[in-house]
Design a protein around this motif. Sequence first.
Motif, PDB file in Angstrom:
ATOM      1  N   GLY A 164       0.774  -1.236   0.000  1.00  0.00           N
ATOM      2  CA  GLY A 164       0.000   0.000   0.000  1.00  0.00           C
ATOM      3  C   GLY A 164       0.801   1.279   0.000  1.00  0.00           C
ATOM      4  O   GLY A 164       0.220   2.361  -0.082  1.00  0.00           O
ATOM      5  N   HIS A 165       2.127   1.222   0.105  1.00  0.00           N
ATOM      6  CA  HIS A 165       2.898   2.462   0.045  1.00  0.00           C
ATOM      7  C   HIS A 165       4.238   2.221  -0.628  1.00  0.00           C
ATOM      8  O   HIS A 165       4.676   1.082  -0.798  1.00  0.00           O
ATOM      9  N   SER A 166       4.883   3.321  -1.055  1.00  0.00           N
ATOM     10  CA  SER A 166       6.154   3.238  -1.773  1.00  0.00           C
ATOM     11  C   SER A 166       7.164   4.199  -1.160  1.00  0.00           C
ATOM     12  O   SER A 166       6.800   5.272  -0.666  1.00  0.00           O
ATOM     13  N   ILE A 167       8.435   3.808  -1.210  1.00  0.00           N
ATOM     14  CA  ILE A 167       9.535   4.631  -0.715  1.00  0.00           C
ATOM     15  C   ILE A 167      10.588   4.724  -1.817  1.00  0.00           C
ATOM     16  O   ILE A 167      10.981   3.708  -2.395  1.00  0.00           O
ATOM     17  N   VAL A 168      11.054   5.938  -2.097  1.00  0.00           N
ATOM     18  CA  VAL A 168      12.116   6.167  -3.078  1.00  0.00           C
ATOM     19  C   VAL A 168      13.257   6.896  -2.389  1.00  0.00           C
ATOM     20  O   VAL A 168      13.037   7.914  -1.718  1.00  0.00           O
ATOM     21  N   VAL A 169      14.473   6.375  -2.536  1.00  0.00           N
ATOM     22  CA  VAL A 169      15.670   7.002  -1.971  1.00  0.00           C
ATOM     23  C   VAL A 169      16.534   7.493  -3.130  1.00  0.00           C
ATOM     24  O   VAL A 169      16.799   6.737  -4.070  1.00  0.00           O
ATOM     25  N   THR A 170      16.963   8.742  -3.079  1.00  0.00           N
ATOM     26  CA  THR A 170      17.809   9.284  -4.137  1.00  0.00           C
ATOM     27  C   THR A 170      19.271   8.972  -3.854  1.00  0.00           C
ATOM     28  O   THR A 170      19.641   8.581  -2.749  1.00  0.00           O
ATOM     29  N   ALA A 171      20.112   9.147  -4.874  1.00  0.00           N
ATOM     30  CA  ALA A 171      21.535   8.885  -4.717  1.00  0.00           C
ATOM     31  C   ALA A 171      22.168   9.792  -3.670  1.00  0.00           C
ATOM     32  O   ALA A 171      23.151   9.426  -3.029  1.00  0.00           O
ATOM     33  N   SER A 172      21.596  10.969  -3.474  1.00  0.00           N
ATOM     34  CA  SER A 172      22.124  11.894  -2.474  1.00  0.00           C
ATOM     35  C   SER A 172      21.621  11.597  -1.068  1.00  0.00           C
ATOM     36  O   SER A 172      22.055  12.238  -0.105  1.00  0.00           O
ATOM     37  N   GLY A 173      20.695  10.639  -0.932  1.00  0.00           N
ATOM     38  CA  GLY A 173      20.217  10.239   0.386  1.00  0.00           C
ATOM     39  C   GLY A 173      18.918  10.857   0.823  1.00  0.00           C
ATOM     40  O   GLY A 173      18.496  10.676   1.969  1.00  0.00           O
ATOM     41  N   ALA A 174      18.226  11.595  -0.062  1.00  0.00           N
ATOM     42  CA  ALA A 174      16.905  12.127   0.262  1.00  0.00           C
ATOM     43  C   ALA A 174      15.861  11.020   0.109  1.00  0.00           C
ATOM     44  O   ALA A 174      16.058  10.062  -0.644  1.00  0.00           O
ATOM     45  N   VAL A 175      14.725  11.147   0.825  1.00  0.00           N
ATOM     46  CA  VAL A 175      13.696  10.102   0.822  1.00  0.00           C
ATOM     47  C   VAL A 175      12.335  10.692   0.463  1.00  0.00           C
ATOM     48  O   VAL A 175      11.915  11.706   1.028  1.00  0.00           O
ATOM     49  N   TYR A 176      11.652  10.038  -0.489  1.00  0.00           N
ATOM     50  CA  TYR A 176      10.287  10.388  -0.873  1.00  0.00           C
ATOM     51  C   TYR A 176       9.373   9.219  -0.513  1.00  0.00           C
ATOM     52  O   TYR A 176       9.759   8.051  -0.638  1.00  0.00           O
ATOM     53  N   SER A 177       8.148   9.524  -0.101  1.00  0.00           N
ATOM     54  CA  SER A 177       7.177   8.479   0.229  1.00  0.00           C
ATOM     55  C   SER A 177       5.815   8.863  -0.328  1.00  0.00           C
ATOM     56  O   SER A 177       5.499  10.041  -0.485  1.00  0.00           O
ATOM     57  N   PHE A 178       4.998   7.842  -0.640  1.00  0.00           N
ATOM     58  CA  PHE A 178       3.649   8.092  -1.147  1.00  0.00           C
ATOM     59  C   PHE A 178       2.826   6.830  -1.002  1.00  0.00           C
ATOM     60  O   PHE A 178       3.353   5.721  -0.972  1.00  0.00           O
TER      61      PHE A 178
END
Length: 544
Positions: A164-178
Amino acid sequence: MDTTASNAALVIEFHNIVNDAAAPRSPSPDPEAELMKRHFSGEEAVGQFPLTASPSILLHVLSSSDLDPKDLAALEASCTIAFLATCKFFRNPAKFPPDLELSLPELAAFDMCQHRPMFNLMKPEEKEWLKQRCGGSWKLVLGYILVGEKNCRCGKSQVNAGPGHSIVVTASGAVYSFGMNSSGQLGLGDTEDKFKPCLIRSLQGTRITHAAVGSSRTMLVRDTGSVYVFGIDTFGGYSLNGMPATDYVNSPKVVESLKGIFVVQATIGGFFSAVLSREGRVYTFSWGHEERLGHNTDSADVEPRLLSGPLENVPVAQIAAGNCYLLVLAYQPTGMSVYSVGCGQGGKLGHGDKNSEGVPQLISHFEGINARPVSISAGAWHAAVLSSDGRVLTWGWGFQGCLGHGYAEECATLPMAVEISNAVHVSAGQYCTFVMTDNGDVYSFGWKGAYNLGLQDEDEEENQGVLSPKLVASLTGLNERFVQISPTNAYDWHNRSTGVSHTVALTESGKVYAFGGGGSGQLGIKLAEGKEAMPPLQVDVDLA
């Protein structure tokens, strides 16, 4: 010539430069042997580059050439008579600190380890202990680190699909969730579902290197080794009476019980969580059901406990959790092996039976079929392994063909090869499996329902299973090279309304695509009225 040999040859060639304008020498019975002798004794004529005269330059070349441990070992290995002196030179002590007895390839391996934060932050005695744990060589330590970095995409962008949810981590270490956020599993400070990627601003200023998603729960690993958690606030997600836990946190908080342990990877199952330390030790949390997941503590104990048994003295390079079991990729000088622990129903532990195990047990079948595991993936009820020769092997419950063996089967209790070659990445989901080949193509098999596999064949029934690997044409048509596929690999015990599982995929160019169930926003968009799932579509997230 293979890559190892060619890379080694390039290094040797660099240090065998001869000036064509050099004055001619008197002939000798063996000109080539005589030249090699002078070359390695420092007796070259003017214009020749003596290898022994500038070992610091050579060390720099070795350390900065992205050679893997096999490349470095090739420089020290036995070779033809023409390069015998070269091999001897690379085997001899280089007389450089920190250890004057180390060879140049060993020093180069040490230097490359030093470039990794997890290693550089270790005390000298801790580094030496890790070296002995890996087999007594810095080349082996480098190999151990590289396996972990590759399988966890450390320092690179990564995508994670949870129930039910997703997490994306960027190469610089920032985190997005939705996506679904009923328990605060997005870490955004509230419990409202999100239909587009949202930056977790409370983590700005920190660098996240790894993420794990599970049933209403998320864990993040920082480059300093600390661990953040948000969502259901009990390890395992269930209270001791088996009912869904009601306590949760909706913003990232540090796991205090892990302080003092430098964590490099985390994974979440349906009934437990586990972390991997930089020394290759595995710690599990939870009541652990009947098997206790490697430690025989009381069922009320939810503190991190070291996984006991045969892995205590073996470094672990990767861990992967299914709903009620754990896979472990062990790193040893002779190669890697896979251990499993937990619930054995459906044969998902891979030992040839359906028995559960309280301590990790070696899956010995890989040796019998000449498979060398390099990566593991634990689905909810079935498992998959990638072998060094590009084979994919699966076992466990075979619902709707998710094992990919070409026929309908209830379960497989031993690893069996899938009819696919040149694989470089495998991901086991809830009732499906995805395989990526060396040219970036993506194949899938298992339960097809509601774009679960990314397939859109109009002439096939939506709910029938795909029994063998099938090219995901919808991804191929995007003209992108995919580098990671992450399907939902757990069942949400806390919220049965998550609907169809979904998959998130990452391309080499940094684009994110998602498909499958999306009613709660886990695809990064709000679906039209009456829609519950979608074919692959691009997610609006900045990976720069």
